[in-house]
Structures are given as structure tokens and as C-alpha cells.
Design a protein around this motif. Structure first.
Motif, PDB file in Angstrom:
ATOM      1  N   ASP A 106       3.873   1.481   4.423  1.00  0.00           N
ATOM      2  CA  ASP A 106       4.446   0.294   3.821  1.00  0.00           C
ATOM      3  C   ASP A 106       5.367   0.713   2.663  1.00  0.00           C
ATOM      4  OD1 ASP A 106       4.850  -2.406   3.442  1.00  0.00           O
ATOM      5  OD2 ASP A 106       3.157  -2.616   2.103  1.00  0.00           O
ATOM      6  N   ASP A 113       4.044  -6.377   4.381  1.00  0.00           N
ATOM      7  CA  ASP A 113       3.483  -5.317   5.215  1.00  0.00           C
ATOM      8  C   ASP A 113       3.324  -5.818   6.645  1.00  0.00           C
ATOM      9  OD1 ASP A 113       2.329  -2.929   5.980  1.00  0.00           O
ATOM     10  OD2 ASP A 113       0.321  -3.476   5.294  1.00  0.00           O
ATOM     11  N   TYR A 158      10.065  -3.426   9.315  1.00  0.00           N
ATOM     12  CA  TYR A 158       9.750  -2.260  10.145  1.00  0.00           C
ATOM     13  C   TYR A 158       9.317  -2.702  11.533  1.00  0.00           C
ATOM     14  CZ  TYR A 158       4.730  -2.711   8.677  1.00  0.00           C
ATOM     15  OH  TYR A 158       3.459  -3.141   8.428  1.00  0.00           O
ATOM     16  N   GLU A 173      -5.017   1.577   2.540  1.00  0.00           N
ATOM     17  CA  GLU A 173      -4.967   0.428   3.455  1.00  0.00           C
ATOM     18  C   GLU A 173      -5.167   0.893   4.880  1.00  0.00           C
ATOM     19  OE1 GLU A 173      -3.233  -2.662   6.140  1.00  0.00           O
ATOM     20  OE2 GLU A 173      -2.676  -0.575   5.950  1.00  0.00           O
ATOM     21  N   GLU A 174      -4.543   2.022   5.210  1.00  0.00           N
ATOM     22  CA  GLU A 174      -4.623   2.533   6.584  1.00  0.00           C
ATOM     23  C   GLU A 174      -6.011   3.089   6.911  1.00  0.00           C
ATOM     24  OE1 GLU A 174      -2.415   1.766   8.502  1.00  0.00           O
ATOM     25  OE2 GLU A 174      -0.441   1.765   7.543  1.00  0.00           O
ATOM     26  N   HIS A 234       0.830  -1.212   0.000  1.00  0.00           N
ATOM     27  CA  HIS A 234       0.000   0.000   0.000  1.00  0.00           C
ATOM     28  C   HIS A 234       0.861   1.257   0.000  1.00  0.00           C
ATOM     29  CE1 HIS A 234       0.222   0.925   4.438  1.00  0.00           C
ATOM     30  NE2 HIS A 234       0.277  -0.375   4.580  1.00  0.00           N
TER      31      HIS A 234
HETATM   32 ZN   LIG Z   1       0.731  -1.374   6.475  1.00  0.00          ZN
END
Ligand SMILES: [Zn+2]
Length: 351
Positions: free
Chosen positions: A100, A153, A219, A125-126, A69
Motif C-alpha cells: 500500500d 488500500d 493499484y 497488514e499483510e 500500511h
Molecule cells: Zn494492502
């Protein structure tokens, strides 16, 4: 020395704040389009939700979909300042956006490495998977062409996600085969099947695509100013992912069958029908919090707070609630567990 496409895209992504539905994010998406290999540029397209589609398949047996995303949780647009150490990258005073941006860079890297597959850079996506939902609503026939959907992700450096929310998204066989495939290419990359996934775009595809997963992209502490990216892991994973034979991975899960997360029953014992009844009654009269909390605790005891954020109680039909209240009232031997999974299913942003 010319910067690799992997780092060109990563630098561009992380230095740009990308909230959903902003000009900056649309520009970033078009920048990705401009930076595709020349032979794929003409046939790429942006759909009505703003998702960028890139098809590099060369024959009909190729059935792998990669998604990442483009949007971030940033509240403002503008430049993002990145701080780099040898092992980790951070942002100065804001979210890094490796969630992402790292996945986006990975997809561009795979495209430029000539990995034949279908690639979608999704929007929103968020905001609950806006772009991914558009795909299931308007591009179901496209999704049906794929045996597997892969997102990059996931936080951390060792997860292959087998469950999202409370339901299975890929088979253990598929997950383990992928862990093994990565490990055979790079002994230092050790992944395990992980059933504690919450939500990403591929959760929307589970009714159509057999094997849907999400791979750790390096991440950590995403959605906070302490977000970091483990750049050592990210670089190594990028190399490994160009060597995996994605289309050879086993296809086992039947998307027509929903399989709930196995749990140890401890909540089952703890949960009394009184509490459930009262939460239903509250929800019936517009006070949803107790029911959302109860459902999140039950289906995702590892991280109920995060789970609750993905539950929308307004998606539950009042008649469903009335029926459940009736069941308990009439003292029929009520299966509370199946009621709770039913509610979770209705409320989850995958719908
Ligand atoms: Zn994400």
C-alpha cells in the motif's frame, strides 16, 4: 523542479521492498517520520507495534482517521526497480508494492496539504492486521475519538468499500456521500459503493468507529509480479482528496450493530445440513479445510479463495462446534445460516 511530497514518498516506497518486521521497513517508517512537516514532527510517535501516529487536528470536532500500511508482501528486502509508463507503473520482476505504498504516499500528501486529521501508518497488514489489532487492543480510547476511518488500500479506480469480509463497515449513505463529494470535485472520478471488500486495517475498527471504509487507490493485481499502479488516477485522486470536507460526511452506521452482507440465498438453497454436519465433524477432529471452504463460499461467493485466506479456524472454540453438532443431531429446526455467520465471525482475522 522540486518533486511533490506525493511523488517523493511514492518513489521511495515503491523502490524499497518492505516485508513486515524487517529493518528496512522500520527504516522506511522512520524516514516517513523525518519527512513530516516540521511542526508535526515532535509530537508524532511510534507505538509498541511500530505504527507511526501523526496528529494534525486543530480542534475537537475533527474526527477523521486515515490509515495506510507500510508493509508489503515482498519475500526479501532490497531495492525494487520501477518501470514507468505515462499511465501505469510496474516493477521489474517483483511485486510493485503500491499495495500500500500508494496509500502511504496519499497520507503524506494529505498531511503536507494541511488536512486536519489523525494519521496512522500501520505495520503488518499483510500478516493479518498486526498493527491494526494492536490499535484496537491498546488504543481503543484513541479510536473512539473518530467518526470515520479511511484507508486507501483498495484495488481499482472506482470503489468505495461498504463491506469487508461478510459484514458492513460503513453505511450506504456515507459511501454515496463520499462518491458524490469526489465526483463533484473531479467529474472524471466516478466511484460506486462496493460491498465486495475482503480485508484491510479499517476492518479491525468496525466495532468502535461508525464509518470505516477503503477507497480505490489505483493499484491492480496486487500481491503478484503483474501489480501495476494507474498513476493518472492516483494523481487525480490525490488532488480531489485535499478538497473533500471529510468531517462533513454523514455518520449513520451504529458500530454496536453488526450487519451481515445481504446475499441472494442461492447458497442457502444449495447447502444441505449433511454437508455442514460433516464439515463440522471434520473440524472437530482437526481437519479444518472443508469447514473453511464452506464458510468462505457462503459468506463471500464473489471471491471465496481470497476470503478463505482471512479465516483462521483455530479461533473457533471446540464447544461452539459441539453445540452446533448437537443442534443438528437433536433435529431442532437448525438455522444453518446463523451458525455459518457465527463461525465466520469467530474465524475472521477481525476478532
Ligand atoms: Zn494492502
Amino acid at each position: 523542479m522540486k518533486k511533490s511530497i506525493l511523488h517523493l514518498v511514492l518513489d521511495k516506497a515503491l523502490s524499497t521492498k518492505r516485508p513486515h518486521d524487517t529493518q528496512q521497513t522500520r527504516d522506511f517508517t522512520l524516514w516517513l517520520w523525518d519527512n513530516l512537516p516540521a511542526h508535526l514532527r515532535d509530537d508524532a510517535m511510534v507505538d509498541l507495534a511500530g505504527n507511526l501516529h501523526v496528529d494534525s487536528r486543530t480542534d475537537i470536532n475533527q474526527a477523521t482517521l486515515f490509515v495506510a500500511h507500510v508493509d508489503t508482501v515482498h519475500k526479501t528486502v532490497g531495492k525494487n526497480r520501477i518501470r514507468k509508463t505515462r499511465s501505469h507503473w510496474f516493477a521489474d520482476g517483483d511485486v510493485l508494492g503500491a499495495d500500500d505504498g500508494a496509500g502511504v504516499a496519499m497520507l503524506m500528501h494529505l498531511i503536507h496539504s494541511g488536512i486536519p486529521a489523525y494519521y496512522i501508518f500501520t505495520q503488518g497488514e499483510e500478516k493479518g492486521g498486526i498493527g491494526a489489532k494492536h490499535l484496537t487492543d491498546d488504543h481503543a480510547e484513541l479510536l473512539a475519538q473518530f467518526d470515520r476511518a479511511i484507508a486507501f488500500d483498495r484495488r481499482g479506480i472506482d470503489s468505495i468499500i461498504t463491506h469487508q469480509g461478510w459484514g458492513r463497515c460503513c453505511s450506504d449513505q456515507f459511501g454515496s456521500a463520499l462518491c458524490d463529494a469526489i465526483g463533484e470535485i473531479d467529474f472524471d472520478l466516478m466511484h460506486l459503493n462496493d460491498d465486495s471488500g475482503i480485508y484491510t486495517d479499517t476492518a479491525e475498527f468496525v466495532d468502535i468507529i461508525p464509518e470505516c471504509t477503503n477507497i480505490s487507490i489505483g493499484y491492480d493485481k496486487e500481491h503478484t509480479q503483474n501489480e501495476s499502479l494507474n498513476i493518472v488516477y492516483f494523481n487525480r485522486l490525490a488532488i480531489a482528496c485535499t478538497e473533500i470536507r471529510w468531517d462533513d460526511l454523514p455518520v449513520v452506521r451504529d458500530p454496536a450493530i453488526r450487519e451481515s452482507l445481504a446475499f441472494d440465498g442461492f447458497w442457502q438453497d444449495d447447502l444441505d445440513s449433511n454437508e455442514f454436519y460433516n464439515a463440522l465433524l471434520d473440524a472437530r477432529y482437526g481437519h479444518h479445510r472443508p469447514l473453511v471452504d464452506l464458510v468462505s463460499q457462503y459468506v463471500h461467493p464473489d471471491d471465496p479463495i481470497l476470503m478463505a485466506r482471512h479465516l483462521n479456524p483455530y479461533q473457533v472454540n471446540l464447544r461452539t462446534i459441539d453445540q452446533m453438532l448437537d443442534d443438528i443431531d437433536s433435529m431442532v429446526d437448525t438455522d444453518i445460516e446463523s451458525h455459518i455467520y457465527r463461525l465466520a465471525d469467530d474465524m475472521y482475522s477481525h476478532s
